[in-house]
Design an enzyme around this catalytic site. Structure first.
Site: not given
Ligand SMILES: NC(=O)c1ccc[n+]([C@@H]2O[C@H](COP(=O)([O-])OP(=O)(O)OC[C@H]3O[C@@H](n4cnc5c(N)ncnc54)[C@H](O)[C@@H]3O)[C@@H](O)[C@H]2O)c1
Length: 308
Positions: A263, A282
């Site tokens: 990115e 993003h």
């Molecule tokens: N695009 C954007 O603007 C943006 C904004 C916010 C968050 N995000 C991304 O969204 C994602 C999720 O965020 P969140 O706040 O829900 O996080 P979170 O930590 O609440 O949830 C992540 C989940 O993934 C699960 N997990 C981890 N490894 C795993 C695997 N190998 N297989 C299956 N499940 C697995 C965990 O158990 C957890 O429940 C993150 O990657 C974050 O960086 C992106």
């Protein structure tokens, strides 16, 4: 020299609030000026970043007085958490600020993929055409949504998708079968079955060594023919080359990507010309309101540590 260095964009009101009590340096283009960044953090006690600033050895070594890192977002893959812990530097994510915002993006992406042609016929309508056949979309209602990861954002998506009468399943081996999160009508599934059964798959895991290319060629080949994919989690979880092949061959019906392995996506990248692919820079978690909430959470957290 500044007490708090803010290297990426932050809600201006939150910046002004911090500047009342601290010497603040706010230069949102610092990730593109690494030599300057390394100099400017020399005296800072607070560092506030988004996802483009790499908080790793070089930056941490340059910031000898650092006491706290604030992250305007929740993904922490750009921060060396072990190195911060070794120096007892807390890392504060903006947990709670943008989960509903990302969830709204995902729902919009799903509907866009299902009804895309409906919204792309403005030129024909203006030209006096009436392309009703070409503009036929598909319902979300009754379709199966598969969530890869069932954390905070995925649960927000699940609630909204259920309100659309979608059938929702999730794969997350780290959420135990007894967790009350499953009690709201979300089916717990293994990854293989989730991929095979879902009309739409949405990715919500963090980027880790385990999740890198979790959705590679093999996984994409297990998805239903014509299925749709949304990735608003992290680039690198979906293998972009494999996805491009699956869209070109018509094996998958469409995808929305908000995040990329590199990115910004370089001009002329391998994704140019891939059909039924919608790209955003993003911004899934970026709205006026989410930006304000993130600014408040991080300003409050950083202030608390520095004042303590
Ligand atoms: N695009 C954007 O603007 C943006 C904004 C916010 C968050 N995000 C991304 O969204 C994602 C999720 O965020 P969140 O706040 O829900 O996080 P979170 O930590 O609440 O949830 C992540 C989940 O993934 C699960 N997990 C981890 N490894 C795993 C695997 N190998 N297989 C299956 N499940 C697995 C965990 O158990 C957890 O429940 C993150 O990657 C974050 O960086 C992106």
């Amino acid at each position: 020299m500044a007490d708090i260095v803010i290297t990426e964009f932050m809600d201006e009101e939150a910046v002004r609030g911090l500047a009342k009590d601290f010497e603040v340096l706010y230069e949102p283009d610092l990730p593109d000026r690494l030599p300057d960044l390394l100099q400017l953090v020399a005296d800072c006690r607070g560092l506030i970043v988004r996802n483009r600033t790499q908080v790793r050895a070089a930056l941490l070594d340059a910031a000898a007085r650092l006491r706290v890192v604030g992250r305007l977002g929740v993904g922490l893959d750009n921060i060396d958490l072990d190195a911060c812990a070794a120096r007892s530097i807390p890392v504060i994510p903006a947990t709670g600020a943008n989960e509903p915002t990302v969830a709204e993006y995902v729902i919009a992406a799903i509907i866009l993929l299902l009804r895309g042609s409906t919204f792309h016929c403005t030129p024909e309508v203006l030209a006096g055409g009436w392309p009703r056949m070409a503009c036929r979309g598909r319902d979300a209602m009754g379709r199966r949504l598969g969530l890869v990861g069932f954390g905070r954002i995925a649960r927000e998506v699940a609630g909204r998708a259920s309100a659309l009468n979608m059938r929702v399943a999730a794969y997350d081996p780290y959420v135990s079968a007894g967790d009350e999160a499953w009690s709201r009508g979300v089916e717990r599934a293994e990854l293989g079955r989730l991929l095979a059964d879902s009309d739409v798959v949405s990715v919500h895991v963090p980027l880790t060594p385990e999740t890198r290319h979790l959705l590679g060629a093999d996984a994409l080949a297990r998805m239903k023919p014509g299925a749709l994919l949304v990735n608003a989690a992290r680039g690198g979880i979906v293998d972009e080359h494999a996805l491009a092949d699956a869209l070109r061959s018509g094996r998958l019906g469409g995808a929305v990507l908000d995040v990329f392995e590199s990115e910004p996506l370089p001009a002329g990248s391998h994704l140019v010309g891939v059909p039924n692919l919608v790209l955003t820079p993003h911004v899934a978690g970026y709205t006026e309101e989410a930006n304000r909430r993130q600014g408040e959470i991080i300003a409050t957290g950083v202030r608390r540590i520095l004042a303590g």
